[in-house]
Write a protein that holds these residues in place. Structure first.
Motif, PDB file in Angstrom:
ATOM      1  N   ALA B   4      21.834  64.185  40.754  1.00 40.03           N
ATOM      2  CA  ALA B   4      23.136  64.676  40.358  1.00 40.03           C
ATOM      3  C   ALA B   4      24.064  63.550  39.930  1.00 40.03           C
ATOM      4  CB  ALA B   4      23.764  65.456  41.509  1.00 40.03           C
ATOM      5  N   ALA B   5      23.840  62.374  40.480  1.00 35.67           N
ATOM      6  CA  ALA B   5      24.700  61.242  40.172  1.00 35.67           C
ATOM      7  C   ALA B   5      24.621  60.878  38.691  1.00 35.67           C
ATOM      8  CB  ALA B   5      24.305  60.048  41.017  1.00 35.67           C
ATOM      9  N   PHE B   6      23.577  61.321  38.026  1.00 36.50           N
ATOM     10  CA  PHE B   6      23.408  60.912  36.638  1.00 36.50           C
ATOM     11  C   PHE B   6      23.801  62.012  35.657  1.00 36.50           C
ATOM     12  CE2 PHE B   6      20.890  58.094  39.138  1.00 36.50           C
ATOM     13  CZ  PHE B   6      21.247  56.872  38.622  1.00 36.50           C
ATOM     14  N   GLY B   7      24.653  62.923  36.106  1.00 32.89           N
ATOM     15  CA  GLY B   7      25.294  63.850  35.190  1.00 32.89           C
ATOM     16  C   GLY B   7      24.385  64.902  34.628  1.00 32.89           C
ATOM     17  N   ASN B   8      24.317  64.937  33.285  1.00 28.88           N
ATOM     18  CA  ASN B   8      23.757  66.129  32.660  1.00 28.88           C
ATOM     19  C   ASN B   8      22.256  66.301  32.840  1.00 28.88           C
ATOM     20  OD1 ASN B   8      23.155  63.993  31.101  1.00 28.88           O
ATOM     21  ND2 ASN B   8      24.173  64.711  29.238  1.00 28.88           N
ATOM     22  N   SER B  72      18.703  56.213  43.243  1.00 33.23           N
ATOM     23  CA  SER B  72      19.470  54.974  43.306  1.00 33.23           C
ATOM     24  C   SER B  72      19.567  54.556  44.764  1.00 33.23           C
ATOM     25  CB  SER B  72      20.853  55.158  42.683  1.00 33.23           C
ATOM     26  OG  SER B  72      21.644  55.987  43.495  1.00 33.23           O
ATOM     27  N   HIS B  73      19.520  53.263  44.959  1.00 35.13           N
ATOM     28  CA  HIS B  73      19.569  52.739  46.319  1.00 35.13           C
ATOM     29  C   HIS B  73      20.272  51.390  46.283  1.00 35.13           C
ATOM     30  CE1 HIS B  73      18.381  52.021  50.432  1.00 35.13           C
ATOM     31  NE2 HIS B  73      17.903  50.843  50.079  1.00 35.13           N
ATOM     32  N   LYS B  74      21.383  51.291  47.004  1.00 34.24           N
ATOM     33  CA  LYS B  74      22.167  50.060  47.059  1.00 34.24           C
ATOM     34  C   LYS B  74      22.429  49.489  45.661  1.00 34.24           C
ATOM     35  CE  LYS B  74      20.705  48.740  51.689  1.00 34.24           C
ATOM     36  NZ  LYS B  74      19.858  47.880  52.498  1.00 34.24           N
ATOM     37  N   GLY B  75      22.850  50.364  44.788  1.00 31.52           N
ATOM     38  CA  GLY B  75      23.209  49.900  43.453  1.00 31.52           C
ATOM     39  C   GLY B  75      22.045  49.735  42.501  1.00 31.52           C
ATOM     40  N   ARG B  76      20.820  49.890  43.027  1.00 34.97           N
ATOM     41  CA  ARG B  76      19.672  49.800  42.117  1.00 34.97           C
ATOM     42  C   ARG B  76      19.341  51.192  41.595  1.00 34.97           C
ATOM     43  NH1 ARG B  76      14.701  47.379  44.927  1.00 34.97           N
ATOM     44  NH2 ARG B  76      13.968  46.656  42.916  1.00 34.97           N
ATOM     45  N   VAL B 131       1.516  62.589  45.852  1.00 35.10           N
ATOM     46  CA  VAL B 131       1.644  61.157  45.577  1.00 35.10           C
ATOM     47  C   VAL B 131       3.066  60.916  45.090  1.00 35.10           C
ATOM     48  CG1 VAL B 131       0.741  59.188  44.292  1.00 35.10           C
ATOM     49  CG2 VAL B 131      -0.780  61.072  44.872  1.00 35.10           C
ATOM     50  N   THR B 132       3.768  60.024  45.760  1.00 36.12           N
ATOM     51  CA  THR B 132       5.144  59.720  45.379  1.00 36.12           C
ATOM     52  C   THR B 132       5.240  58.267  44.955  1.00 36.12           C
ATOM     53  OG1 THR B 132       5.878  61.294  47.056  1.00 36.12           O
ATOM     54  CG2 THR B 132       7.543  59.795  46.179  1.00 36.12           C
ATOM     55  N   VAL B 133       5.693  58.029  43.736  1.00 37.40           N
ATOM     56  CA  VAL B 133       5.831  56.641  43.266  1.00 37.40           C
ATOM     57  C   VAL B 133       7.226  56.437  42.703  1.00 37.40           C
ATOM     58  CG1 VAL B 133       3.388  56.421  42.737  1.00 37.40           C
ATOM     59  CG2 VAL B 133       4.944  57.133  40.934  1.00 37.40           C
ATOM     60  N   THR B 134       7.697  55.203  42.791  1.00 31.99           N
ATOM     61  CA  THR B 134       9.018  54.869  42.266  1.00 31.99           C
ATOM     62  C   THR B 134       8.938  53.609  41.422  1.00 31.99           C
ATOM     63  OG1 THR B 134      10.119  55.869  44.169  1.00 31.99           O
ATOM     64  CG2 THR B 134      11.395  54.266  42.904  1.00 31.99           C
ATOM     65  N   LYS B 135       9.633  53.665  40.304  1.00 29.56           N
ATOM     66  CA  LYS B 135       9.779  52.462  39.472  1.00 29.56           C
ATOM     67  C   LYS B 135      11.245  52.098  39.439  1.00 29.56           C
ATOM     68  CE  LYS B 135       8.049  49.348  36.841  1.00 29.56           C
ATOM     69  NZ  LYS B 135       7.049  48.461  37.461  1.00 29.56           N
ATOM     70  N   TRP B 136      11.576  50.880  39.850  1.00 33.16           N
ATOM     71  CA  TRP B 136      12.962  50.433  39.835  1.00 33.16           C
ATOM     72  C   TRP B 136      13.247  49.680  38.537  1.00 33.16           C
ATOM     73  CZ3 TRP B 136      15.989  52.544  43.276  1.00 33.16           C
ATOM     74  CH2 TRP B 136      15.477  52.920  44.522  1.00 33.16           C
ATOM     75  N   LYS B 137      14.456  49.856  38.064  1.00 26.83           N
ATOM     76  CA  LYS B 137      14.888  49.083  36.898  1.00 26.83           C
ATOM     77  C   LYS B 137      15.031  47.632  37.326  1.00 26.83           C
ATOM     78  CE  LYS B 137      19.281  48.773  34.325  1.00 26.83           C
ATOM     79  NZ  LYS B 137      18.879  47.915  33.254  1.00 26.83           N
ATOM     80  N   ARG B 138      14.514  46.741  36.532  1.00 27.80           N
ATOM     81  CA  ARG B 138      14.599  45.320  36.893  1.00 27.80           C
ATOM     82  C   ARG B 138      16.030  44.835  36.746  1.00 27.80           C
ATOM     83  NH1 ARG B 138      10.139  41.189  34.701  1.00 27.80           N
ATOM     84  NH2 ARG B 138      11.260  39.642  35.902  1.00 27.80           N
ATOM     85  N   GLN B 139      16.474  44.092  37.757  1.00 28.83           N
ATOM     86  CA  GLN B 139      17.881  43.680  37.722  1.00 28.83           C
ATOM     87  C   GLN B 139      18.041  42.339  37.026  1.00 28.83           C
ATOM     88  OE1 GLN B 139      18.333  44.220  41.923  1.00 28.83           O
ATOM     89  NE2 GLN B 139      19.868  45.815  41.596  1.00 28.83           N
TER      90      GLN B 139
END
Lengths: 332, 139
Positions: B4-8, B72-76, B131-139
């Motif tokens: 929801a944080a990402f709007g539409n 999102s987690h701690k700004g990531r 199976v749950t996987v996550t890809k984080w955006k590189r900071q």
């Protein structure tokens, strides 16, 4: 004619060009398929085309095709585009995106291989640790127990009548023999000098022993009096041990020269003998020589193995292992 | 929901019953990756992960679904892909057994684990495999 064809032709004028043609023919179907998929993607830019590209590359990987082949296939397909289109920004970028999609199965596979190599390195360290522990137990604990037995036998010897003492002397002799055997066994498994003084002194001790046993003249020369990680030192020690075995057993060498050169970035260790030599391009002949073990040790540490040999002209085993960086094997 | 944080654009699910369904899942995954600001390389890896997860569903369970959501987690920022099926227990063991296999070609679930930042697999004899996987955006 490609550069590859030119090089190969010099070796064998008749047979090889045919082989190369066959190889190109084998990939011709792949080039056609790739070209078809690339065109489709350039035309519609759709996910379906990308998915097909991914599946195409995945299949190619499973069939044993390499990354360089894929790159060549991509290049051949690009050459079919009209020159002005080939260098037009959007088409160039789209083709690159399509190629990147095809690379991703290879990326996965590559990461798997890296992980495998790390696991292998770890396993190697675990095994060396175990060996060290067993060697320690043999040398120290069993050795101490034997010393106690010695004393006990000595005590008994004083109690028994003189005519029975001869038999006890025999027991003591056998005990001494066992002690010597244990010490040399534990030393072979885990040379304490390697832990205490480092690679070059350990190689000097090893060479002394091997020279005494085999009659070969062995010369050790090295600048690596600095310490490397125990993993690297142990690996190099074992490699030299194996190479010396080969020199004595298979090559029947008279002289061996061991050289260790260490820079902050890498260590190179070579063992050169003047023995029988062999043709290193003939696989079957080289498999039995313990080279597989050397090759595996080197691969585990991300190093390279050079084998220089020809019949009746001696053999050089040269190993280069990178230091520092991710494996943290630096000379300190 | 984190989405929801990402709007539409909210979380979405794509049913997977055949290898054709993977295209839609990959398309949605790539769109979401782009919206979250993941790089082209990260988006390619997300698409590859979706392909392998979908293949796993089709091969071992026949059908299931792929669920995509921004996290999102701690700004990531990143995205989570959940592949869920109701496959039989024996198939789950097979699928999970691939995990430790490093001598194969490195594809399949082990491959997914290596190209994603987080990987989790839950499997029960009656509840299928998730199976749950996550890809984080590189900071």
């Amino acid at each position: 004619m490609s550069a590859l064809t030119l090089v190969k032709r010099q070796n064998s004028p008749q047979a090889l060009p045919l082989e190369i043609e066959a190889a190109q023919e084998g990939n011709a179907a792949l080039v056609e398929r790739y070209w078809f998929l690339l065109q489709a993607y350039l035309a519609d830019g759709d996910e379906l085309s990308l998915t097909r590209g991914y599946e195409f590359a995945r299949q190619a990987l499973m069939e044993g095709h390499g990354l360089l082949e894929l790159s060549e296939i991509h290049d051949l397909a690009l050459q079919r585009l009209p020159v002005d289109a080939r260098f037009a920004g959007p088409i160039h970028r789209a083709a690159a995106a399509f190629f990147a999609e095809c690379l991703s199965p290879f990326e996965m596979s590559h990461r798997g291989a890296q992980e495998g190599a790390r696991a292998l390195r770890h396993l190697n360290e675990v095994l060396e640790g175990e060996l060290k522990r067993i060697a320690h137990v043999l040398h120290d604990e069993a050795g101490q127990l034997l010393a106690l037995v010695h004393i006990a036998v000595g005590d008994v010897a004083r109690e028994v009548p003189p005519q029975a003492r001869g038999a006890l002397k025999n027991v003591e002799l056998l005990l001494t023999q066992i002690e010597t055997e244990l010490r040399s066994l534990s030393h072979e498994w885990r040379p304490t000098v390697l832990d205490h003084l480092g690679l070059v002194p350990a190689l000097e001790v090893l060479s002394g022993k091997v020279a005494k046993r085999t009659g070969m003249k062995i010369h050790v020369n090295g600048n690596a009096y600095t310490r490397m990680s125990s993993t690297v030192e142990t690996a190099l020690y074992r490699i030299v041990q194996e190479a010396l075995n080969n020199a004595a057993r298979h090559a029947q060498a008279g002289n061996v020269r061991i050289e260790v050169q260490c820079t902050p970035h890498q260590v190179t260790c070579s063992v050169r003998d003047d023995g029988k030599g062999f043709d290193p391009t003939r696989k079957l002949q080289t498999e039995g020589l313990g080279l597989t073990g050397i090759r595996e040790r080197v691969a585990t540490l991300g190093g390279t193995l050079r084998l220089i040999s020809e019949p009746s002209n001696g053999t050089t085993v040269q190993v280069t292992i990178p230091l520092g960086g991710r494996h943290a094997n630096s000379c300190s | 929901m984190a989405g929801a944080a990402f709007g539409n654009r909210m979380d979405l699910s794509v049913p997977v019953g055949s290898s054709n369904d993977v295209v839609g899942a990959r398309r949605e995954g790539r769109i979401m990756a782009a919206r979250l600001g993941l790089s082209a390389t990260e988006a390619t890896l997300v698409a590859a992960a979706i392909s392998e997860l979908a293949r796993n569903i089709v091969d071992y369970a026949g059908h299931g679904e792929i669920h995509l959501s921004p996290v999102s987690h701690k700004g990531r920022r990143g995205m989570t892909i959940v592949a869920r099926d109701q496959g039989p227990g024996i198939a789950d063991i097979k699928a999970a057994g691939q995990l430790g296999n490093t001598t194969s070609d490195g594809l399949g679930l082990p491959g997914v684990r290596r190209i994603m930042d987080e990987f989790d697999i839950a499997s029960g004899s009656r509840s299928g495999t998730t199976v749950t996987v996550t890809k984080w955006k590189r900071q």
